[in-house]
Design an enzyme around this catalytic site. Structure first.
Site, mmCIF file in Angstrom:
data_model
loop_
_atom_site.group_PDB
_atom_site.id
_atom_site.type_symbol
_atom_site.label_atom_id
_atom_site.label_comp_id
_atom_site.label_asym_id
_atom_site.label_seq_id
_atom_site.Cartn_x
_atom_site.Cartn_y
_atom_site.Cartn_z
ATOM 1 N N LYS A 174 0.674 -1.122 -0.505
ATOM 2 C CA LYS A 174 0.518 0.116 -0.349
ATOM 3 C C LYS A 174 1.056 1.588 -0.088
ATOM 4 C CE LYS A 174 -2.018 3.003 2.806
ATOM 5 N NZ LYS A 174 -1.539 3.847 2.053
ATOM 6 N N GLU A 249 9.901 2.180 10.594
ATOM 7 C CA GLU A 249 11.048 2.336 10.199
ATOM 8 C C GLU A 249 10.177 4.203 10.619
ATOM 9 O OE1 GLU A 249 12.479 5.551 9.295
ATOM 10 O OE2 GLU A 249 12.725 4.705 6.736
ATOM 11 N N CYS A 282 13.734 11.166 6.760
ATOM 12 C CA CYS A 282 13.556 11.006 8.151
ATOM 13 C C CYS A 282 14.805 11.582 8.657
ATOM 14 C CB CYS A 282 13.285 9.389 8.068
ATOM 15 S SG CYS A 282 14.057 8.406 7.649
ATOM 16 N N GLU A 382 10.008 16.875 14.973
ATOM 17 C CA GLU A 382 10.687 16.989 13.157
ATOM 18 C C GLU A 382 9.115 17.424 12.630
ATOM 19 O OE1 GLU A 382 11.520 13.275 10.598
ATOM 20 O OE2 GLU A 382 9.703 12.845 11.425
#
Length: 479
Positions: A174, A249, A282, A382
Site C-alpha cells: 500500500k 522505520e 527522516c 520533526e
C-alpha cells in the site's frame, strides 16, 4: 490528467471493489495531476487472499530462481528509470533532475545491493561443530503488508518489496496516496519481470482504510511500515491483536555535532544535506550543534548557504529544491517556523511564507534558526521541511547529552579532525546510524533507528533477514 483506477492483484490489473476517486496534487502547481481509486476492506481482503494462496509455492521456489527474477526486474527498472523519475517528480515535487538521479536511482541501487547480499546469504546452515546434527533454517515469515511513504517513495518500496521477494515472502503493497504513481509503475516492472501471480500485489488506499485493514488482518504475518511515529504507534496497536511482527522505520531529529576543528566544508555539507529533498528526509541533520568557539562564524556561513539555496518548480531542470508535498505539510512547517520565532529563536535565513516570486505551489523558504536551545519545539519535533536549528555547546559531554536528549534515534553526525573523539562520540550516540565527516554509509549498510525512530533494519543482508524466521532443527540426517 493521468488516470490509474486499478489495483494489481494476483498477477492482473483489476477494478477496485470499493473504489472511491482520489485526486493526486502536483505540489509545484497545486493542481490535480492524476486520479486514482482508493480501496477498502474488500480490496485488502482480495489482495491478502492472493498473497496467501501464492505463498506455499513461492516459499519453496529455489532462492536461485527468486534471485533470477529480481535480476530481470532490475533490468526493467534500469531501462525505465526516467519514467520512474518523472512520476515521482510530478506527484511529490522532487526536482526532475534529482528525481531521475537520486529518487528513482535509489531503487536500482538497493535492488543491486540485495542481489549481491542474496548470492552470499546462507539460508540453511549447521549450528556448529559442537552439534553436528543441528541445522538452522532461515525461512520466510509469510504474507507481508508493506506500507510506504511519499518522501522517498521508490527507495522505500524497493527496500521492502525486493527484500521480501528474495526471502520468499508474498506481499501486499500500500503506497502513500500522496505519491501512488511510482508504485503503479513499479507494479508494471514486477509484472514484466515475470513474478508469479499473487507474489506481489498492490492496493491503493489511505491509512484509515486499506492500511488499517492490512495491519489488523488475520492472514498477514508481518507489517513493514515507513512513516510517522504517530502512525507507527497506531499500526503497532492494531497489529498486536494478531501478534504479527511489525517493522517500523519512523521519524528522526538528527544531531550534527560540529567541533571547533571541523573541516572547512562541514557547514556547507550540513546545510545542503538538511535542505535536500526540501527537508523531507527522516535522516536529515536538523539540529546543528556547534562548539561555541566557532559558533558565530558557523551561523553566518549557514545563513549565507541557506539564503543562496534556489527554490523552483519540480518541473525545471537544474540544481534547486522543489516544493513540499502538500498544503497540510506546508501549513505544518509554517506553524513550526512561527513557533520558533515565538519561543525566541533567531531567524538568520528564510522565515515565514513562500520564497520571492513563487506565489503558487507549496514552496518553503530555506530557513535557519540560531540561538536555539534543545528544549524549544523546533529542536524537539520533526519539522520535515527545509528548516535548520543551530544550537551552541561548550564541551563534548554536553554535546553528546543534547544529541541523545530526544525521543528519536535514527541518524546522528559528527564533524571533527580528532579521530579518537569522532569514534568516541559515534559510540555514545543513541542512534541506529552515525556518519562521520561526511562519509556516507556503504552499499548494503543497514538503515534503521532506535527509540521512537523504529525497529528493524533495511538494506543488504539485514534487510533480507528482517523478512525471515529462524528455525532450529535437531537430528538432521544428511541424505
Amino acid at each position: 490528467m493521468i488516470e490509474k483506477r486499478q489495483f494489481y492483484i494476483n498477477g492482473a490489473w483489476v477494478d477496485p471493489i470499493e473504489g472511491a476517486d482520489h485526486h493526486v496534487i502536483d505540489p509545484s502547481t497545486e493542481e490535480p495531476c492524476a486520479v486514482i481509486s482508493m480501496g477498502g476492506q474488500a480490496d485488502a481482503d482480495a489482495a491478502v487472499a492472493a498473497a496467501k494462496a501464492a505463498f506455499p509455492a513461492w516459499m519453496n521456489t529455489p532462492v536461485e530462481e527468486r534471485i533470477a527474477l529480481v535480476e530481470k526486474f532490475l533490468e526493467v527498472y534500469q531501462r525505465r528509470n526516467d519514467e520512474m523519475g518523472e512520476a515521482i517528480s510530478l506527484e511529490m515535487g522532487a526536482p526532475i533532475d534529482m528525481a531521475k538521479a537520486s529518487q528513482a536511482g535509489a531503487g536500482s541501487y538497493h535492488a543491486a545491493n540485495f542481489l549481491r547480499a542474496a548470492k552470499k546469504f546462507d539460508f540453511f546452515k549447521p549450528l556448529g561443530d559442537h552439534a553436528p546434527n543441528d541445522r538452522i533454517a532461515m525461512e520466510p515469515i509469510g504474507v507481508c503488508a508493506l506500507i510506504t511513504p511519499w518522501n522517498w517513495p521508490m527507495n522505500q518500496v524497493v527496500l521492502k518489496v525486493i527484500a521480501a521477494a528474495i526471502a520468499g515472502c508474498t506481499m501486499v503493497l500500500k503506497p502513500s496516496e500522496e505519491s501512488p504513481l511510482n508504485a503503479l509503475l513499479f507494479a508494471e516492472f514486477m509484472d514484466e519481470a515475470g513474478f508469479p501471480a499473487g507474489v506481489f500485489n498492490l492496493v491503493n488506499g489511505d491509512g484509515m482504510g486499506v492500511g488499517a485493514a492490512l495491519t489488523g488482518h488475520k492472514d498477514v504475518d508481518m507489517v513493514s511500515f515507513t512513516g510517522s511515529t504517530r502512525a507507527g504507534i497506531a499500526i503497532s496497536q492494531n497489529a498486536a491483536l494478531t501478534l504479527k511482527r511489525v517493522h517500523l522505520e519512523l521519524g528522526g531529529k538528527g544531531a550534527n555535532l560540529l567541533f571547533a576543528d571541523a573541516d572547512d566544508k562541514a557547514v556547507k555539507r550540513g546545510v545542503r544535506h538538511m535542505m535536500e529533498n526540501s527537508g523531507q528526509s527522516c535522516n536529515a541533520p536538523s539540529r546543528m550543534m556547534v562548539q561555541r568557539e566557532i559558533y558565530d562564524r558557523v551561523v553566518d556561513e549557514a545563513a549565507e548557504i541557506a539564503s543562496s539555496t534556489k527554490v523552483a518548480s519540480a518541473h525545471e531542470s537544474g540544481r534547486h529544491i522543489g516544493p513540499v508535498v502538500n498544503e497540510a505539510q506546508w501549513n505544518k512547517i509554517q506553524g513550526l517556523i512561527q513557533k520558533g520565532i515565538d519561543e525566541g529563536a533567531r531567524v538568520v535565513a528564510g522565515g515565514l511564507g513562500r520564497p520571492e516570486g513563487l506565489n503558487k505551489g507549496f514552496f518553503v523558504r530555506p530557513t535557519v534558526f540560531a540561538d536555539v536551545n534543545n528544549d524549544m519545539t523546533i529542536a524537539r519535533e520533526e519539522i520535515f521541511g527545509p528548516v535548520l536549528s543551530i544550537i551552541p555547546f561548550d564541551t563534548e559531554e554536553e554535546a553528546v547529552e543534547m544529541a541523545n536528549d530526544t525521543v528519536y534515534g535514527l541518524t546522528n553526525y559528527v564533524q571533527t579532525q580528532d579521530g579518537a573523539r569522532a569514534n568516541r562520540v559515534a559510540r555514545q550516540f543513541r542512534s541506529g546510524m552515525v556518519e562521520i565527516n561526511g562519509n556516507s554509509r556503504g552499499a548494503g549498510a543497514p538503515f534503521g533507528g532506535m527509540k521512537q525512530s523504529g525497529n528493524g533494519r533495511e538494506g543488504g543482508t539485514w534487510g533480507i533477514e528482517d523478512f525471515l524466521e529462524v528455525k532450529s532443527i535437531a537430528g538432521w540426517t544428511e541424505e
